[in-house]
Scaffold this active site. Structure first.
Site, PDB file in Angstrom:
ATOM      1  N   SER A 550       0.846  -1.184   0.000  1.00 44.36           N
ATOM      2  CA  SER A 550       0.000   0.000   0.000  1.00 44.36           C
ATOM      3  C   SER A 550       0.890   1.247   0.000  1.00 44.36           C
ATOM      4  O   SER A 550       1.694   1.424  -0.905  1.00 44.36           O
ATOM      5  CB  SER A 550      -0.950  -0.041   1.199  1.00 44.36           C
ATOM      6  OG  SER A 550      -1.982   0.893   1.057  1.00 44.36           O
ATOM      7  N   ASP A 636      -9.643  -3.512  -5.709  1.00 43.96           N
ATOM      8  CA  ASP A 636      -9.086  -2.621  -4.688  1.00 43.96           C
ATOM      9  C   ASP A 636      -9.609  -1.209  -4.895  1.00 43.96           C
ATOM     10  O   ASP A 636      -9.505  -0.648  -5.988  1.00 43.96           O
ATOM     11  CB  ASP A 636      -7.557  -2.642  -4.801  1.00 43.96           C
ATOM     12  CG  ASP A 636      -6.858  -1.997  -3.612  1.00 43.96           C
ATOM     13  OD1 ASP A 636      -7.510  -1.259  -2.861  1.00 43.96           O
ATOM     14  OD2 ASP A 636      -5.651  -2.239  -3.449  1.00 43.96           O
ATOM     15  N   HIS A 670      -8.065  -4.771  -1.566  1.00 36.79           N
ATOM     16  CA  HIS A 670      -6.825  -4.260  -0.991  1.00 36.79           C
ATOM     17  C   HIS A 670      -6.126  -5.282  -0.099  1.00 36.79           C
ATOM     18  O   HIS A 670      -4.906  -5.322  -0.033  1.00 36.79           O
ATOM     19  CB  HIS A 670      -7.132  -2.992  -0.196  1.00 36.79           C
ATOM     20  CG  HIS A 670      -5.930  -2.168   0.125  1.00 36.79           C
ATOM     21  ND1 HIS A 670      -5.169  -1.552  -0.844  1.00 36.79           N
ATOM     22  CD2 HIS A 670      -5.339  -1.849   1.319  1.00 36.79           C
ATOM     23  CE1 HIS A 670      -4.176  -0.882  -0.277  1.00 36.79           C
ATOM     24  NE2 HIS A 670      -4.252  -1.053   1.029  1.00 36.79           N
TER      25      HIS A 670
END
Length: 697
Positions: A550, A636, A670
């Site tokens: 991330s 995501d 995600h």
């Protein structure tokens, strides 16, 4: 790792040329051409074909690791107690816990009644167990499954829960009658995380999200009524602010929290009067963050007004007004959260890069800090739903100690171990050592590094090492134990965490010095950590693999450009590698809320130039890069799948001598695969790739 030949270096050749249309953008007089902008069209079959071709290429390139992947997966599985039970938690007249069963992907939420005089959790296998939710049944027929809200009403009769079957974090909220097992017809779509019950359990408060996935509205729902009858009681118009809702531990107030990255505002509704208008506890002020916890006649306020590392105050719960200081700001101690029980207040804090707990008795300003034996550890409160108690439950772990759940007597300070995460196969923590090193950053700042290695691992530079980093949002990567990590440690790989600026490990200033126009400190800190580990003979550059996800994936892309010779390989999971493009587009999910973290490049040319100077996608150069494994999820909504896809495509075009792999989960978001066995397989995939890069495959 095998390097691909020329025929495979351009997976774009699988896509018709008409679909490969570049875009141009001009901001502040700067015109940039994006050759891979066409990959942003998720609905275009050519985009899906491209991602599938990349997946096939990754599988082909790593086919020689299939056996090793299976071996590592088997090791993770063999060390894990697959049929297990969390420590039951008491709330009212019930003990609540989660069970896992061998062969099943998801947890099973259960409860058993508290027997007369029972003060400790029951043993496993209670005959009067009630299954509240079985994730395996809910997930049946779906590639992905995630629970959002799981909220039992104060009387224990109702369960509010929400589900996501795609990974996009848009949940469908439902209500179940726990007395009959009936799931009511009143359901709500497009909800976010969080909910709160009224005291009598007749009303449920929940949150909905806008088109940018921002939680922004709070609704009041009467149980048994259709969602069309629901009343919106709060809407946050400022796109910088997220909204949350919760019931206090005391069951006295519903709190509605609106917060941006740097400002807060909290409203309260008496839980026994759910139709009352929300009362603002303190009006928002730009740059002032505060959180609220109810405690008796007062609201406890943890805040940063004239207190960089936060202070604790209180105000009247009946008529919120001025704040009265309870704990003043203390240099070097970051107050992170506060939890109240009927006769005690517990403050979670951070000092010298480690977490801690401070206990204060009601009516006293004297407090004590809990002490722990290891030099590196992480500690914090876990589930503590009971307000009238003198016992709190904490979770403790270190780089060598599996997660351990303790009950702490707040009066006698006695700690009772309730459970330590089982590690099968004869795990012995004495076979491993943990260390703390300090790197010196470019500006002289000392940056801590946490390290774990199997005893006897050589310190002559020959050992492989995985260096993990994040460094954003004041999120701290504290020392932790991992079963999956043992497969690396036992093969002689050292594991280290770089506690770099942008995180919160060393207090609020640590975060401030790694954001906005100081963001590059995050990247140079990480490189300094890598160089320190080489200098101190923990590893060598050709044996060092960096890993992050991330915003930590942004870190991976940035250090690949900044110091490509410092690493043999890089694992970038759901990496935020095209930040300038994303932060320039306010229509994308979460962009506006991010301007207080990264700056607003739309309005400020200095921010634009600064972000462009470190954006991984913008700065790919014709140099020899480390081997790179990029991983993403098609659904995501936090880091869109096309960021790593575009990055890998540009790497191949500009620096074609490297090995770059892209692996996209086509049915996840995600967090990657949702089932535990699927998650272990993904971890085994990464571990095998790492072992191949460092020559241990």
């Amino acid at each position: 790792m095998r390097r691909h030949d020329g025929n495979l270096s351009g997976v774009t050749s699988n896509v018709p040329s008409a679909a490969r249309v570049p875009s141009e953008r001009t901001f502040h007089g700067d015109t940039v051409t994006d050759d891979y902008a066409w990959l942003t069209d998720k609905d275009n079959p050519d985009t899906i074909s491209y991602l599938e071709a990349e997946n096939a290429f990754t599988e082909q390139t790593t086919a020689h690791l299939a056996g090793l992947r299976e071996t590592v997966f088997g090791e993770i599985k063999a060390r894990t107690q697959e049929t297990d039970l969390t420590v039951p938690v008491r709330k009212g007249e019930w003990w609540y816990y989660t069970r896992t069963q061998e062969g099943k992907q998801y947890g099973i939420q259960c409860r058993v009644p508290v027997r007369p005089g029972e003060t400790a959790p029951p043993a496993e296998g209670a005959a009067d167990e009630q299954v509240l939710l079985d994730g395996n049944e809910l997930a049946e027929g779906n590639e992905f499954f995630q629970l959002g809200t799981f909220d039992v009403s104060p009387d224990g009769n109702w369960l509010a829960y929400s589900t996501d079957f795609t990974g996009d974090e848009r949940f469908t909220l439902k209500v179940k009658d726990l007395r009959t097992g009936e799931v009511l017809a009143d359901e709500v779509t497009d909800t976010g995380y969080g909910s709160a019950w009224s005291l009598d359990a007749s009303v449920l408060f929940y949150i909905t999200v806008d088109d940018a996935w921002r939680p922004y509205r709070v609704w009041r729902h009467i149980v048994g009524h259709p969602a069309t009858d629901d009343v919106m009681i709060f809407e946050e118009p400022d796109e910088r602010f997220f909204v949350g809702v919760d019931l206090t531990r005391s069951d006295k107030f519903i709190l509605i929290d609106a917060h941006s990255k740097i400002s807060s505002e909290v409203r309260a509704i008496p839980a026994d009067t759910p139709t009352a208008e929300p009362v603002v506890i303190a009006p928002r002020r730009q740059g002032v963050e505060y959180s609220v916890e109810h405690h008796g006649h007062r609201f406890l306020i943890l805040h940063n007004h004239e207190a960089e590392d936060f202070a604790l105050a209180y105000t009247s719960a009946d008529a919120p007004g001025d704040w009265v200081e309870l704990i003043p700001p203390q240099p070097g101690i970051r107050l992170e959260s506060v939890d109240s029980f009927q006769r005690h207040v517990v403050i979670s804090l951070r000092k010298d890069g480690l977490t801690g707990l401070r206990v204060m008795a009601d009516g006293s300003t004297e407090a004590y800090d809990m002490e722990f034996p290891e030099p590196l550890y992480s500690v914090g409160l876990t589930s503590n739903p009971e307000y009238d108690t003198q016992t709190m439950r904490i979770s403790y772990t270190s780089m060598v100690t599996p997660e351990s759940v303790y009950d702490v007597d707040l009066i006698t300070r006695e700690m009772t171990l309730r459970k330590r995460q089982p590690v099968l196969g004869g795990y012995d923590p004495a076979r491993y050592d943990q260390f703390r090193e300090w790197a010196i950053a470019d500006d002289g700042t000392k940056v801590p590094i946490s390290i774990v290695a199997r005893k006897g691992t050589p310190r002559d530079g020959s050992a492989p090492l995985v260096l993990y980093g994040y460094g954003s949002y004041e999120y701290s990567i504290d020392p932790y134990f991992s079963i999956a990590r043992l497969s690396l440690l036992d093969r002689g790989v050292v594991f280290a965490i770089a506690h770099i600026r942008g995180g919160g490990e060393m207090g609020r200033r640590w975060y401030e010095d790694g954001k906005l126009l100081a963001k590059k400190n995050t990247f140079t800190d990480f490189v300094a950590c890598a160089q320190t580990l080489v200098k101190h003979a923990w590893t060598s550059a050709d044996r060092l693999v960096a890993r992050g996800g991330s915003a930590g994936g942004l870190l991976m892309g940035a250090v690949a450009n900044l110091a490509p010779d410092a690493f043999a390989g890089i694992v970038a999971q759901v990496p935020f590698v095209d930040p300038l493009t994303s932060i320039l587009d306010p229509s994308l999910p979460l962009t506006v809320t991010e301007w207080e973290e990264w700056g607003n490049p739309l309005e400020d040319p200095d921010v634009y130039a600064y972000m462009k100077s470190y954006s991984p996608y913008e700065n790919v150069a014709p140099v020899r890069y480390p081997q790179i494994l990029a991983m993403s999820g098609l659904n995501d909504t936090r880091v869109l799948y096309h960021e790593p896809a575009k990055w890998v495509a540009r790497l191949r075009a500009v620096a074609p001598e490297g090995t770059y792999l892209l692996k996209t989960e086509m049915g996840a978001g995600h967090g990657g695969p949702s089932g535990r066995y699927d998650a272990w397989k993904e971890e085994a995939f990464v571990a095998a790739w790492v072992l191949d890069v460092v020559g241990l495959a």
